[in-house]
Design a protein around this motif. Sequence first.
Motif, PDB file in Angstrom:
ATOM      1  N   VAL A  13     -17.877  12.982  -2.067  1.00 30.07           N
ATOM      2  CA  VAL A  13     -16.612  12.893  -2.078  1.00 30.07           C
ATOM      3  C   VAL A  13     -16.410  12.027  -1.362  1.00 30.07           C
ATOM      4  O   VAL A  13     -16.424  11.756   0.476  1.00 30.07           O
ATOM      5  N   TYR A  14     -15.925  10.977  -0.646  1.00 34.23           N
ATOM      6  CA  TYR A  14     -15.182   9.753   0.107  1.00 34.23           C
ATOM      7  C   TYR A  14     -13.842   9.482   0.406  1.00 34.23           C
ATOM      8  O   TYR A  14     -13.661   8.962  -1.003  1.00 34.23           O
ATOM      9  N   ILE A  15     -12.952   9.816   1.368  1.00 34.35           N
ATOM     10  CA  ILE A  15     -11.987   8.702   0.974  1.00 34.35           C
ATOM     11  C   ILE A  15     -11.763   8.077   2.161  1.00 34.35           C
ATOM     12  O   ILE A  15     -12.363   8.500   3.685  1.00 34.35           O
ATOM     13  N   PHE A  16     -11.158   6.740   1.898  1.00 37.92           N
ATOM     14  CA  PHE A  16     -10.982   5.854   2.352  1.00 37.92           C
ATOM     15  C   PHE A  16      -9.533   5.434   2.751  1.00 37.92           C
ATOM     16  O   PHE A  16      -8.291   5.550   1.759  1.00 37.92           O
ATOM     17  N   LEU A  17      -9.051   5.247   3.607  1.00 36.14           N
ATOM     18  CA  LEU A  17      -7.653   4.515   4.497  1.00 36.14           C
ATOM     19  C   LEU A  17      -7.733   3.665   4.960  1.00 36.14           C
ATOM     20  O   LEU A  17      -8.527   3.345   5.834  1.00 36.14           O
ATOM     21  N   SER A  18      -6.747   2.265   4.001  1.00 34.08           N
ATOM     22  CA  SER A  18      -7.270   0.896   4.837  1.00 34.08           C
ATOM     23  C   SER A  18      -5.495   0.195   4.203  1.00 34.08           C
ATOM     24  O   SER A  18      -4.800   0.347   4.101  1.00 34.08           O
ATOM     25  N   ALA A  19      -5.280  -0.564   5.776  1.00 36.46           N
ATOM     26  CA  ALA A  19      -4.137  -1.649   5.280  1.00 36.46           C
ATOM     27  C   ALA A  19      -5.078  -2.798   4.422  1.00 36.46           C
ATOM     28  O   ALA A  19      -5.606  -3.153   5.300  1.00 36.46           O
ATOM     29  N   GLY A  20      -3.399  -3.428   3.784  1.00 36.36           N
ATOM     30  CA  GLY A  20      -3.677  -4.099   3.134  1.00 36.36           C
ATOM     31  C   GLY A  20      -3.130  -5.349   3.729  1.00 36.36           C
ATOM     32  O   GLY A  20      -2.064  -5.135   4.746  1.00 36.36           O
ATOM     33  N   ASP A  21      -3.036  -7.059   3.456  1.00 33.21           N
ATOM     34  CA  ASP A  21      -2.992  -8.151   4.470  1.00 33.21           C
ATOM     35  C   ASP A  21      -1.365  -8.305   3.942  1.00 33.21           C
ATOM     36  O   ASP A  21      -0.870  -8.826   4.476  1.00 33.21           O
TER      37      ASP A  21
END
Length: 154
Positions: free
Chosen positions: A53-61
């Motif tokens: 399982v992978y968790i990604f936290l990202s900022a959107g444009d």
Amino acid sequence: MSLFENQQEINLRVCGEMIETVLASAGVDPIASRIPSDDGESAWGLARGSARVYIFLSAGDDGHNFVQVVAPVMRPAPEARERLFGHLLSLNANELTGAAFGLRSEDVVLTSDRSTAGLDRVEVEEMIRRIGEYADHFDDRLVAEFGGTRHSDL
């Protein structure tokens, strides 16, 4: 505007800390589970049964941040793709809650995502639990029925 006045950056930091707290509470070392990234995203990986399982936290444009929990499930046999994909759509509509099957490159994945606005610890725990349980359950079942290879066996 200073870095600490940037609400998007503050939200990313707070959500990253929350994810690491959830991981630690589940007995997962949050530091050891971090995945290095060149693009500025925060990511973590952990095992749930036979699934990863992978968790990604990202900022959107657009100024909004997102958390996505993804588990690669299987690589389908080429001859069964059409039949398998119809089955996955049926599972999405009838058996899954808060998650969906999809494709990433050649792999069938389970995914759950949402904006980090108002995100709380219980939601993070639930996303990780749900994706982990579904992936661990369906990897064996789908390979047995449609052929292909469990992602954990690649």
